[in-house]
Motif scaffolding. Structure first.
Motif, PDB file in Angstrom:
ATOM      1  N   GLN A  33      27.197  80.852  45.634  1.00 37.47           N
ATOM      2  CA  GLN A  33      27.239  79.416  45.360  1.00 37.47           C
ATOM      3  C   GLN A  33      26.797  78.629  46.588  1.00 37.47           C
ATOM      4  O   GLN A  33      26.011  77.683  46.480  1.00 37.47           O
ATOM      5  N   VAL A  36      23.030  78.941  46.930  1.00 37.83           N
ATOM      6  CA  VAL A  36      22.297  78.078  45.989  1.00 37.83           C
ATOM      7  C   VAL A  36      22.307  76.637  46.482  1.00 37.83           C
ATOM      8  O   VAL A  36      21.263  75.975  46.499  1.00 37.83           O
ATOM      9  N   LYS A 101      19.694  88.534  42.036  1.00 39.51           N
ATOM     10  CA  LYS A 101      18.744  87.502  41.616  1.00 39.51           C
ATOM     11  C   LYS A 101      19.211  86.829  40.328  1.00 39.51           C
ATOM     12  O   LYS A 101      19.154  85.605  40.196  1.00 39.51           O
ATOM     13  N   LYS A 103      22.274  86.513  39.252  1.00 45.07           N
ATOM     14  CA  LYS A 103      23.428  85.653  39.562  1.00 45.07           C
ATOM     15  C   LYS A 103      22.966  84.344  40.206  1.00 45.07           C
ATOM     16  O   LYS A 103      23.453  83.272  39.867  1.00 45.07           O
ATOM     17  N   ASP A 105      19.987  82.959  39.954  1.00 42.41           N
ATOM     18  CA  ASP A 105      19.297  82.167  38.927  1.00 42.41           C
ATOM     19  C   ASP A 105      20.286  81.432  38.028  1.00 42.41           C
ATOM     20  O   ASP A 105      20.086  80.262  37.704  1.00 42.41           O
ATOM     21  N   ALA A 106      21.344  82.107  37.632  1.00 46.23           N
ATOM     22  CA  ALA A 106      22.353  81.478  36.768  1.00 46.23           C
ATOM     23  C   ALA A 106      23.061  80.333  37.488  1.00 46.23           C
ATOM     24  O   ALA A 106      23.288  79.268  36.905  1.00 46.23           O
ATOM     25  N   ALA A 108      21.839  78.610  39.944  1.00 54.29           N
ATOM     26  CA  ALA A 108      20.860  77.568  40.285  1.00 54.29           C
ATOM     27  C   ALA A 108      20.438  76.735  39.084  1.00 54.29           C
ATOM     28  O   ALA A 108      19.944  75.622  39.253  1.00 54.29           O
ATOM     29  N   LYS A 109      20.659  77.253  37.891  1.00 57.05           N
ATOM     30  CA  LYS A 109      20.185  76.571  36.678  1.00 57.05           C
ATOM     31  C   LYS A 109      20.596  75.096  36.607  1.00 57.05           C
ATOM     32  O   LYS A 109      19.765  74.243  36.323  1.00 57.05           O
ATOM     33  N   PRO A 110      21.844  74.740  36.896  1.00 56.17           N
ATOM     34  CA  PRO A 110      22.216  73.313  36.832  1.00 56.17           C
ATOM     35  C   PRO A 110      21.521  72.429  37.876  1.00 56.17           C
ATOM     36  O   PRO A 110      21.486  71.215  37.735  1.00 56.17           O
ATOM     37  N   HIS A 111      20.959  73.051  38.913  1.00 52.76           N
ATOM     38  CA  HIS A 111      20.330  72.289  39.988  1.00 52.76           C
ATOM     39  C   HIS A 111      18.839  72.101  39.789  1.00 52.76           C
ATOM     40  O   HIS A 111      18.191  71.405  40.557  1.00 52.76           O
ATOM     41  N   ARG A 112      18.297  72.719  38.759  1.00 51.03           N
ATOM     42  CA  ARG A 112      16.860  72.593  38.480  1.00 51.03           C
ATOM     43  C   ARG A 112      16.607  71.350  37.674  1.00 51.03           C
ATOM     44  O   ARG A 112      17.384  70.964  36.814  1.00 51.03           O
ATOM     45  N   LYS A 113      15.454  70.747  37.935  1.00 45.72           N
ATOM     46  CA  LYS A 113      15.102  69.518  37.225  1.00 45.72           C
ATOM     47  C   LYS A 113      14.227  69.833  36.042  1.00 45.72           C
ATOM     48  O   LYS A 113      13.546  70.752  35.940  1.00 45.72           O
TER      49      LYS A 113
END
Length: 113
Positions: A33, A36, A101, A103, A105-106, A108-113
């Protein structure tokens, strides 16, 4: 020279080859966390640097911008509670281990635009 996400690690004086040669402890969920959150900031700094770097008119100006960005990246990583060395270790682990990777990616998903 184009600056990519890997460039910040090199700018921080870290070698992925050297990091990968050792087998550091598997990252905890808390460290992932932190990684990320730090990556979000490192990417933001890196993106801002790229635009300014491409506008640089001299090598000295470009080097000064890179030094400034390196300092900002180190501080951003530390502000998220980890060392630049551990950041590089987790980056290397993510590159070599599909489970890490996935984990990252999962998370980081909320931080992607």
């Amino acid at each position: 020279m184009k600056i990519r996400h890997i460039a910040p690690l090199m700018a921080l004086g870290l070698s992925l080859a050297a990091t990968a040669a050792t087998t550091p402890a598997a990252p905890s969920d808390r460290e992932l966390q932190q990684f990320v959150l730090a990556s979000v900031e490192v990417n933001r700094i890196n993106t801002a640097l790229l635009a300014r770097r491409e506008a640089a008119t001299t090598a000295a100006e470009a080097e000064k911008l890179e030094d400034e960005a390196t300092d900002k990246m180190e501080k951003a990583i530390q502000a998220k509670g980890m060392s630049a060395d551990r950041y590089a270790e987790i980056f290397a682990a993510m590159e070599r281990d599909p489970a890490v990777k996935a984990k990252v990616d999962a998370l980081a998903k909320p931080h992607r635009k």
